[in-house]
Design a protein around this motif. Structure first.
Motif, PDB file in Angstrom:
ATOM      1  N   TYR A  37       0.817  -1.197   0.000  1.00 14.27           N
ATOM      2  CA  TYR A  37       0.000   0.000   0.000  1.00 14.27           C
ATOM      3  C   TYR A  37       0.861   1.262   0.000  1.00 14.27           C
ATOM      4  O   TYR A  37       0.528   2.243   0.635  1.00 14.27           O
ATOM      5  N   HIS A  38       2.022   1.175  -0.651  1.00 15.79           N
ATOM      6  CA  HIS A  38       2.925   2.323  -0.660  1.00 15.79           C
ATOM      7  C   HIS A  38       2.626   3.189  -1.850  1.00 15.79           C
ATOM      8  O   HIS A  38       2.696   2.725  -2.962  1.00 15.79           O
ATOM      9  N   ASN A  39       2.355   4.461  -1.575  1.00 20.67           N
ATOM     10  CA  ASN A  39       2.206   5.357  -2.711  1.00 20.67           C
ATOM     11  C   ASN A  39       3.512   6.142  -2.835  1.00 20.67           C
ATOM     12  O   ASN A  39       3.543   7.339  -2.595  1.00 20.67           O
ATOM     13  N   SER A  40       4.599   5.432  -3.146  1.00 16.41           N
ATOM     14  CA  SER A  40       5.905   6.099  -3.169  1.00 16.41           C
ATOM     15  C   SER A  40       6.427   6.157  -4.593  1.00 16.41           C
ATOM     16  O   SER A  40       5.865   5.549  -5.494  1.00 16.41           O
ATOM     17  N   SER A  41       7.536   6.871  -4.755  1.00 14.08           N
ATOM     18  CA  SER A  41       8.102   7.008  -6.110  1.00 14.08           C
ATOM     19  C   SER A  41       8.894   5.767  -6.502  1.00 14.08           C
ATOM     20  O   SER A  41       9.444   5.699  -7.595  1.00 14.08           O
ATOM     21  N   ARG A  42       9.001   4.750  -5.612  1.00 21.61           N
ATOM     22  CA  ARG A  42       9.806   3.571  -5.971  1.00 21.61           C
ATOM     23  C   ARG A  42       9.058   2.249  -5.880  1.00 21.61           C
ATOM     24  O   ARG A  42       9.644   1.192  -6.088  1.00 21.61           O
ATOM     25  N   HIS A  43       7.777   2.293  -5.527  1.00 23.52           N
ATOM     26  CA  HIS A  43       6.997   1.053  -5.411  1.00 23.52           C
ATOM     27  C   HIS A  43       5.964   0.913  -6.523  1.00 23.52           C
ATOM     28  O   HIS A  43       5.220   1.848  -6.814  1.00 23.52           O
TER      29      HIS A  43
ATOM     30  N   PRO B 260       1.862   1.310 -15.535  1.00 24.96           N
ATOM     31  CA  PRO B 260       2.110   0.925 -14.138  1.00 24.96           C
ATOM     32  C   PRO B 260       0.846   0.581 -13.371  1.00 24.96           C
ATOM     33  O   PRO B 260      -0.224   1.124 -13.633  1.00 24.96           O
ATOM     34  N   ARG B 261       1.004  -0.360 -12.460  1.00 29.62           N
ATOM     35  CA  ARG B 261      -0.045  -0.706 -11.508  1.00 29.62           C
ATOM     36  C   ARG B 261       0.375  -0.157 -10.155  1.00 29.62           C
ATOM     37  O   ARG B 261       1.430  -0.538  -9.639  1.00 29.62           O
ATOM     38  N   ASP B 262      -0.424   0.767  -9.614  1.00 28.45           N
ATOM     39  CA  ASP B 262      -0.174   1.204  -8.245  1.00 28.45           C
ATOM     40  C   ASP B 262      -1.480   1.118  -7.474  1.00 28.45           C
ATOM     41  O   ASP B 262      -2.461   0.562  -7.985  1.00 28.45           O
ATOM     42  N   CYS B 263      -1.503   1.663  -6.258  1.00 30.24           N
ATOM     43  CA  CYS B 263      -2.668   1.432  -5.389  1.00 30.24           C
ATOM     44  C   CYS B 263      -3.987   1.870  -6.025  1.00 30.24           C
ATOM     45  O   CYS B 263      -5.047   1.335  -5.707  1.00 30.24           O
TER      46      CYS B 263
END
Ligand code: AMO
Length: 432
Positions: A212-218, A424-427
């Motif tokens: 659940y990281h909304n970071s620039s590297r995850h 990209p797939r993010d949260c």
């Protein structure tokens, strides 16, 4: 159009012996100057100026439409390419609607969200395309080096019955009458293929992390470049192999992507040797030099960044191996160190202050592995098929995995790892 002519690529025009060529591509720009028009045509290989005169002057076509041009190649000193096209015929193959943003500026002036939402358009920009050409070259070089060194490419399932890395960051999915997970890593399977007798294997495939990281590297889905090989002496051999692989990957990118690297204004690191620092030493350096206290048995983001700075200043290196993580910080398959079993024969590789790889020697003795699973509070029955692997003759072995998008992100100094993923797939992002 002339059916006898075959399509030429723009990059071929410079050395073409043909006088008349057929080109196909996108209209990057069109300018009208009195009784002459200049159309910039782009294909996958480059951009060329096409001159429209006489009855073709003032030709109307929307930007980013797809066109086919037949014209005469003429030398010119006015363009970088040294040639331009005197257009004889032009035909629109498909028109473009009005663009939501300009794609022909030197820098793409859109925010990250719009860049990703309108991926097909942002990809039209040469700098964005360059990212994926570099990525593609990295993957090809990774595979090429390993194949040359007698590794076999493997394909392992992404629907699995257990997470391989410990921790709760697995995606669950219903699987007929059972519950399944998306693979966090090909870890168990790459070890099983080594033990099965292939000895040396690699895989390039997506893996999934429910972080659940909304970071620039995850990312929640990324491409893992995995390697595993048997009959090793120790985990230093694994780090040596990774150094050789990376050296080859950067060498190939320097050779094949000169244009892209110029466009993105980056230089290729010269990897001779990568310094190694134990985690204990690294934490000590952080504390004494930077008054930075690290979490127990690990480094945090700021610590990694400061170490990146430290190795650059001290060794002139963009890379550093951090070794000997404590048992608690590593997954159950990691080999404990013989002299100090509280730590493991494991490493992370930091590149410009970001972890891009984890690796280790693995436990290959059945009984030791059972103990390790129990120490982690894991139910061995849930992992039976993996654990059984070690009952029938398993060589000492080890390996590592490189996060492809993180490597590209750091190399090209992008603003965010998402820029290194086409979709990209993010949260929150599930489309496009
Ligand atoms: P680990 O979990 O450290 O190790 O992952 C290996 C590398 O994968 C990349 N990575 C990520 N990239 C983008 N987004 C994420 N959420 C993310 N998580 C990890 C990093 C990391 O270094 N089985 C072991 C490897 C091995 O020992 O062979 C593993 O998966 O670059």
């Amino acid at each position: 159009m002339d059916k006898t002519l075959k399509r030429s690529l723009i990059r071929e025009c410079k050395s073409s012996i043909e006088k008349v060529v057929l080109l196909q591509g996108w209209v990057k720009r069109i300018r009208h100057l009195g009784n002459i028009s200049f159309l910039l045509l782009r294909d996958r290989s480059g951009v060329i100026q096409c001159v429209l005169e006489n009855e073709l002057a003032g030709y109307k076509v929307d930007m980013e439409s797809v066109v086919e041009i037949v014209g005469e190649l003429v030398e010119t000193s006015k363009t970088d390419l040294g040639v331009e096209i005197l257009v004889k015929k032009v035909k629109v193959l498909n028109t473009s609607e009005r663009l939501p943003f300009e794609v022909n500026k030197r820098q793409l002036q859109v925010g990250l969200d719009q860049m990703l939402n309108e991926r097909v358009l942002s990809l039209r920009h040469e700098r964005v395309q360059a990212i994926f050409k570099v990525q593609s070259t990295f993957v090809r070089a990774f595979s090429e080096f390993l194949i040359e060194n007698d590794f076999a490419q493997i394909f392992t399932p992404k629907i699995v019955s257990q997470g391989a890395e410990g921790g709760a960051n697995v995606f669950k999915l219903p699987y007929f009458q059972q519950e399944a997970y998306l693979a966090q890593s090909p870890q168990f399977y790459k070890q099983m293929m080594v033990t099965g007798g292939l000895e040396r294997v690699f895989e390039v495939a997506p893996v999934y992390r429910a972080e659940y990281h909304n970071s620039s590297r995850h990312l929640n889905e990324y491409i893992s470049l995995d390697v595993e090989f048997g009959f090793i002496q120790d985990f230093h051999e694994v780090m040596e192999l990774e150094t050789d692989v990376l050296r080859y990957m950067f060498k190939k990118v320097a050779e094949k992507c000169e244009k892209e690297l110029n466009l993105l204004e980056v230089t290729v690191p010269n990897i001779i040797e990568i310094p190694k620092i134990t985690l204990t030493e690294a934490q000590h350096i952080l504390k004494t030099r930077y008054r930075k206290v690290s979490p127990i048995g690990d480094l945090d983001t700021e610590g990694e960044k400061l170490l990146g700075k430290f190795v650059k200043e001290t060794y002139g290196s963009d890379f550093v191996f951090i070794t000997h993580y404590p048992k608690e910080a590593r997954p159950m398959y990691t080999m404990p160190n013989k002299d100090n079993p509280a730590v493991t024969d494991s490493f992370d590789l930091l590149y410009k202050g970001l972890e891009i790889t984890s690796g280790a020697q693995r436990i290959h003795e059945h009984d030791l592995l059972m103990v390790s699973f129990e120490e982690k509070g894991l139910n061995v029955e849930d992992f039976q098929s993996y654990i059984d692997t070690f009952r029938y003759g398993c060589p000492p072995h080890g390996g590592f995995a490189i996060g492809l998008e993180r490597l590209v992100y750091k190399f090209l100094e992008l603003s965010n790892v998402r820029e290194a993923s086409a979709f990209p797939r993010d949260c929150t992002r599930l489309a496009p």
